[in-house]
Design a protein around this motif. Structure first.
Motif, short mmCIF file in Angstrom:
data_model
loop_
_atom_site.label_atom_id
_atom_site.label_comp_id
_atom_site.label_asym_id
_atom_site.label_seq_id
_atom_site.Cartn_x
_atom_site.Cartn_y
_atom_site.Cartn_z
N GLY A 27 -3.66 -11.68 38.05
CA GLY A 27 -4.75 -12.01 38.54
C GLY A 27 -5.17 -13.46 37.89
N LEU A 30 -3.42 -16.69 39.18
CA LEU A 30 -3.77 -16.03 40.94
C LEU A 30 -4.67 -16.62 41.50
CD1 LEU A 30 -1.36 -13.60 42.21
CD2 LEU A 30 -0.68 -15.92 42.10
N GLN A 31 -6.03 -16.33 40.09
CA GLN A 31 -7.51 -17.24 40.94
C GLN A 31 -7.43 -18.35 40.45
OE1 GLN A 31 -10.48 -15.07 38.58
NE2 GLN A 31 -12.13 -15.21 40.68
N ASP A 34 -6.08 -20.55 43.04
CA ASP A 34 -6.80 -20.39 44.47
C ASP A 34 -8.09 -20.90 44.31
OD1 ASP A 34 -8.31 -19.72 46.23
OD2 ASP A 34 -9.07 -17.73 45.69
N TYR A 62 -2.31 -10.87 47.23
CA TYR A 62 -3.91 -11.89 46.35
C TYR A 62 -4.43 -12.61 47.61
CZ TYR A 62 -7.36 -14.75 44.75
OH TYR A 62 -8.14 -15.80 43.99
N THR A 71 -5.48 -6.52 50.39
CA THR A 71 -4.62 -6.81 49.31
C THR A 71 -3.73 -5.35 49.55
OG1 THR A 71 -5.28 -6.25 47.77
CG2 THR A 71 -4.74 -8.61 47.57
N SER A 174 -2.69 -4.55 43.47
CA SER A 174 -3.29 -5.99 44.01
C SER A 174 -3.97 -6.35 42.69
CB SER A 174 -4.02 -6.10 44.78
OG SER A 174 -5.35 -5.81 45.00
N ALA A 175 -3.75 -7.54 42.61
CA ALA A 175 -4.24 -8.71 41.38
C ALA A 175 -5.83 -8.25 40.93
CB ALA A 175 -4.30 -10.03 41.24
#
Length: 175
Positions: A27, A30-31, A34, A62, A71, A174-175
């Motif tokens: 997470g 991936l954040q 983003d 994500y 997600t 999901s994340a």
């Protein structure tokens, strides 16, 4: 559309690399990805699609717009079509330049268009000769072009650890 062409990607690439090394994966990574992509390339909608080739399934893992694009939920991998041929098999980004491209490529184009997205790029995340999934960026028409390929593929390479973690621990969450 804001001009992001002069944004120096180096600090954003470094932030993603640091986030991928930090606890809280995938997470946190991936954040950060983003945020870095938003600051450099730009997007209104950003999703991460993970392919589990062994199970023949794919999952949206994500999203920056969970109300519109939630997600979770596995779907079968469709081994045909432009996305599969370009992104999954050839390992190249797929650029969708305008509204007509969006309508042609996505069955859910009314939702995509309602979000103000008339252009997109699907960027393969690859490891060891295999596409693990993709980074999907959507925004205004004309936002994405082939000249962005080196930067997009660099961000995708930084996402590899997150994708390997996800597929190794494949779940509905999901994340």
């Amino acid at each position: 559309m804001p001009d992001l062409s002069m944004t120096d990607p180096a600090p954003h690439l470094a932030a993603v690399a640091a986030a991928m090394a930090a606890p809280g994966q995938p997470g946190a990574g991936l954040q950060a990805l983003d945020q870095a992509l938003a600051a450099t390339v730009g997007h209104k909608l950003f999703t991460v699609l993970v392919l589990n080739h062994a199970a023949g399934q794919k999952q949206r893992y994500y999203t920056n717009q969970p109300e519109a694009y939630p997600t979770g939920g596995h779907k079968p991998i469709t081994p045909s079509g432009e996305y599969h041929d370009t992104v999954v098999v050839a390992g190249r980004p797929r650029f969708l330049h305008d509204r007509a491209d969006i309508i042609r490529a996505f069955p859910d184009h009314p939702l995509i268009l309602s979000l103000g997205c008339e252009g997109a790029v699907n960027v393969p995340v690859r490891w060891n000769g295999e596409t693990l999934g993709g980074l999907n960026l959507l925004d205004a028409a004309g936002r994405y072009d082939e000249g962005q390929t080196p930067l997009l593929l660099t961000f995708a390479a930084l996402a590899v650890p997150a994708f390997l973690h996800i597929t190794r621990n494949w779940t509905e969450t999901s994340a």
